[in-house]
Enzyme design. Structure first.
Site, mmCIF file in Angstrom:
data_model
loop_
_atom_site.group_PDB
_atom_site.id
_atom_site.type_symbol
_atom_site.label_atom_id
_atom_site.label_comp_id
_atom_site.label_asym_id
_atom_site.label_seq_id
_atom_site.Cartn_x
_atom_site.Cartn_y
_atom_site.Cartn_z
ATOM 1 N N ASP A 1 0.848 -1.180 0.000
ATOM 2 C CA ASP A 1 0.000 0.000 0.000
ATOM 3 C C ASP A 1 0.893 1.241 0.000
ATOM 4 O OD1 ASP A 1 -2.366 1.556 0.252
ATOM 5 O OD2 ASP A 1 -2.005 1.735 2.401
ATOM 6 N N LYS B 1 -16.937 15.609 -1.439
ATOM 7 C CA LYS B 1 -15.478 15.691 -1.541
ATOM 8 C C LYS B 1 -14.968 14.331 -1.964
ATOM 9 C CE LYS B 1 -12.553 15.349 2.226
ATOM 10 N NZ LYS B 1 -13.603 14.764 2.951
ATOM 11 N N ASP C 1 -7.210 -2.767 3.663
ATOM 12 C CA ASP C 1 -6.133 -3.709 3.341
ATOM 13 C C ASP C 1 -6.298 -5.049 4.055
ATOM 14 O OD1 ASP C 1 -4.793 -1.705 1.819
ATOM 15 O OD2 ASP C 1 -3.992 -0.856 3.679
#
Length: 762
Positions: free
Chosen positions: A85, A239, A468
């Site tokens: 990551d 956003k 993850d």
């Protein structure tokens, strides 16, 4: 063991029982069978293996690496692919806004702050100021559409030092909004009616809000829209990722704060800014809004129908308020980590949720991508070269060797592209050396891990977020960051307590534990197996007395050898440990024919032959000729009293035992390295290679040998005897012989690594 015991029982039943009935009785036969089992099962091996893995695990903990299981330590040495990551793993996870757009023009964050200060000053002086200008609207969306919260205990500190609860992106945007004006004033003036949290599938966050303080409407919205805004209307603030939200934007905010249609020119300008920032490695966030009349919202806020309705409102007619460019600097040591892992034959890939250009820029900065941008392939390139030959009979896709070696270098793919790939394209993708996966979802991360595993790779996955966790669990080794989420840490097999650079030490010691286990085994086999087996077999076949007692066999396995075997876990890595390719789980075994050739062919034969020679030479000197024992099958030795013979045989057994114990000290020195000389990897006087625990282990072995041979009560019960002083020193010469021969082998391997001797060396 089974075959040998079948031979022993067969010889006894078919021959010895008839021809030599007084040689081996049934109780003696049982003892011989047990002795063969003791010889072939090195009892100290389980102790040494567990201790070795535990010691290495503890050494890794000292390097700020936490292993949850001993199996993880060993598997690390076989890792061939690391999927990492980006945010918080390869980068510092310390995000801050450096640039933004106001009215379609980009300005730095410092300039934005200066402009807001000037506007406030003009307002304080009574000069006219434009309500709801571009910066004011940007500040409003950044502050309200944000899940971050300032920690009340740190509000007295400067803005950049305040603690914020929330993810790194929200922290950066919230801090930016605070520099433009107090966020708490905004939040006091607006009421949150509904929130859709950011997730990796949507890649945006929504808040539906209504005004509590009507005066704030004129600083949060353009003048034209503010005048038409009813007290019960909503504003949808959103956003998220520009590539997801920009197609939904039909309007944009100009420099003076008014709303204008997003025409082709304005869209092209925004796209250019977005791509420029992305190529600079910045994370780009789009801020937008949409006014929704109360009557347009049909569902109640607490019903299940509200989410799809809000998503439908957010799918079009948004007004783009601005963009912010966020910098998340890479960790300083990451380029070294990537270079080192690549030198170790490990491919390291980036798997991130960031925009493709941003991910590619960061990957280039830290060394994951090393080729020019013009040579970086994309999905279209992959699909063109995916298939070079079809074997219709076997239904197997094959790519030519030439294409694999010359063109499969670097590629950048996004999550949506991964979903369209077929099996052949995945197989071709797995051959690339440098890969960046952008805009990936948790499901796609699992797919990436699975596809590389299907290609016979041992995959390590690193990450720190909730998204993850599933991929961490799926990988052969899941590696979480100590600063990551509890879910990621729980799912992982290993935790890097401080920073990502510790993974180099993890891989090094993962390989070292395998090397050291091989050294442990090759140390235990010659004396603890081979040299114990032949006294039993020669006794059965050739009728000579069993020259090593079964009890002393156990003492070698669990006493004298075991302590020294455990100290091998402290052996420092050899110089080439991170220059070798990863271990192949199917081909590279702990014990193979090369190791057995070294253990039995060189060390075992030498130890066995010299131990036999010393034991029977001693008997010869005491008036018991070998010729009288050979094929004697228990017959009386002419002129020798039976008690005298028994005492001398006990002493000869102890000599055999001592010969093995002392020679093992030199074997310990020889097997510390597989290729390096003892002078290149000395056990003392070099902090990088020394292992001071070897010498206490040798002293312990000597004490054990003295204890069982020179303690009067034990000697009588266990059948041991005094060992003449010369038999404590003669084995030193034999040990030096083994050490010198092995030094010659290592020298040959270093000088001629492709030679015959190198190919058959362990």
């Amino acid at each position: 063991m089974v075959v040998s015991n079948v031979i022993v029982v067969g010889l006894w039943a078919g021959w010895l029982r008839k021809d030599h009935p007084n040689w081996i009785s049934v109780p003696v036969l049982i003892v011989d069978i047990v002795s063969v089992a003791i010889a072939f099962v090195p009892e100290g091996l389980p102790i040494a293996v567990v201790a070795c893995a535990s010691i290495i695990s503890n050494i890794m903990r000292q390097n700020k690496i936490l292993c949850k299981s001993l199996k993880t330590v060993e598997t690390l040495g076989a890792v061939s692919v690391i999927c990492s990551d980006k945010t918080g793993t390869l980068t510092k996870n310390q995000m801050f806004v450096t640039e933004c757009t106001a009215g379609g023009e980009k300005i730095s964050a410092d300039q934005a702050v200066s402009e807001m200060i000037k506007q406030e000053k003009r307002t304080a002086d009574g000069q006219a100021s434009v309500p709801g200008n571009a910066l004011s609207q940007l500040r409003t969306v950044a502050g309200l559409c944000n899940a971050g919260e300032f920690d009340a205990a740190s509000m007295h500190l400067p803005i950049h030092q305040r603690k914020i609860n929330g993810d790194a992106t929200d922290q950066a945007v919230l801090r930016f909004s605070e520099t433009l004006g107090p966020v708490q004033e905004l939040r006091n003036a607006w009421k949150k009616d509904y929130e859709l949290a950011f997730n990796s599938n949507n890649k945006f966050m929504i808040r539906l809000m209504s005004a509590v303080d009507q005066s704030t409407i004129f600083t949060s919205l353009p003048a034209g829209e503010a005048s038409k805004f009813a007290a019960d209307d909503y504003v949808l603030f959103i956003k998220g990722a520009p590539d997801v939200l920009l197609p939904r934007c039909h309007h944009y905010t100009t420099a003076d704060g008014s709303t204008r249609a997003l025409d082709r020119a304005a869209l092209q300008s925004i796209e250019t800014i977005k791509d420029t920032w992305s190529r600079e490695g910045k994370r780009v966030i789009l801020l937008a809004r949409k006014i929704i009349k109360r009557a347009e919202v049909k569902a109640s806020m607490d019903s299940n129908a509200i989410e799809p309705e809000i998503l439908a409102h957010a799918s079009s007619a948004l007004c783009l308020v601005g963009l912010v460019g966020i910098v998340d600097p890479p960790r300083d040591d990451i380029p070294y980590v990537v270079t080192t892992l690549r030198g170790a034959g490990i491919r390291i890939f980036m798997v991130t949720g960031d925009f493709k250009l941003t991910a590619q820029a960061i990957a280039r900065e830290i060394g994951i991508i090393t080729v020019d941008d013009s040579l970086v392939d994309g999905y279209d390139k992959l699909s063109k070269q995916a298939i070079s030959m079809v074997d219709s009979e076997k239904n197997v896709w094959r790519t030519t060797e030439k294409a694999t070696s010359s063109s499969l270098k670097a590629i950048v793919l996004s999550g949506p592209e991964l979903q369209e790939m077929n099996e052949a394209q995945w197989r071709d993708l797995c051959k690339y050396d440098e890969i960046v996966f952008a805009r990936t979802t948790p499901e796609q991360k699992i797919r990436i891990v699975q596809e590389f595993q299907n290609e016979k790779n041992i995959v390590a996955m690193t990450g720190d977020g909730v998204n993850d966790a599933a991929a961490l669990k799926k990988a052969n080794i899941g590696i979480a960051m100590g600063s990551g989420s509890d879910i990621a840490i729980e799912a992982a097999d290993m935790v890097l307590l401080e920073n990502f650079s510790a993974i180099v030490a993890a891989v090094r010691y993962g390989r070292v534990v395998f090397d050291n286990l091989k050294k442990t085994i090759i140390y235990l086999l010659p004396a603890g197996s081979f040299s114990e087996f032949w006294p039993v077999m020669t006794s059965v076949i050739f009728g000579i007395p069993q020259i090593l007692s079964s009890f002393l066999m156990i003492i070698i396995c669990c006493g004298t050898d075991c302590a020294a075997a455990i100290t091998l876990a402290y052996e420092a890595p050899e110089a080439d440990v991170l220059l070798r390719p990863p271990r192949d789980l199917k081909k590279d075994k702990l014990v193979d024919w090369k190791l057995l050739l070294q253990a039995y062919g060189l060390i075992g034969l030498t130890e066995t032959f010299t131990s036999f020679a010393m034991a029977f030479w001693y008997l010869q000197r005491k008036g018991i000729p070998f010729s009288a024992l050979w094929l004697g099958f228990g017959a009386e030795v002419p002129g020798v009293d039976a008690d005298y013979l028994a005492d001398r045989l006990a002493e000869a057994s102890s000599i055999y035992f001592v010969n093995l114990v002392v020679m093992q000290f030199f074997v310990l020195m020889a097997i510390r390295t597989r290729r390096l000389s003892i002078f290149q990897h000395p056990p003392l006087f070099n902090k990088e290679t020394q292992n001071i625990w070897l010498f206490p282990a040798m002293v312990f072995a000597l004490l054990v040998a003295f204890f069982f041979n020179y303690t009067p009560p034990l000697r009588k019960v266990l059948g041991t005897g005094d060992v003449p002083v010369e038999h404590w020193f003669l084995p030193v010469a034999f040990g030096f012989f083994i050490l010198m021969v092995d030094e010659a082998r290592k020298y040959s391997c270093r000088k001629n690594p492709d030679g015959f001797l190198a190919r058959i060396s362990w």
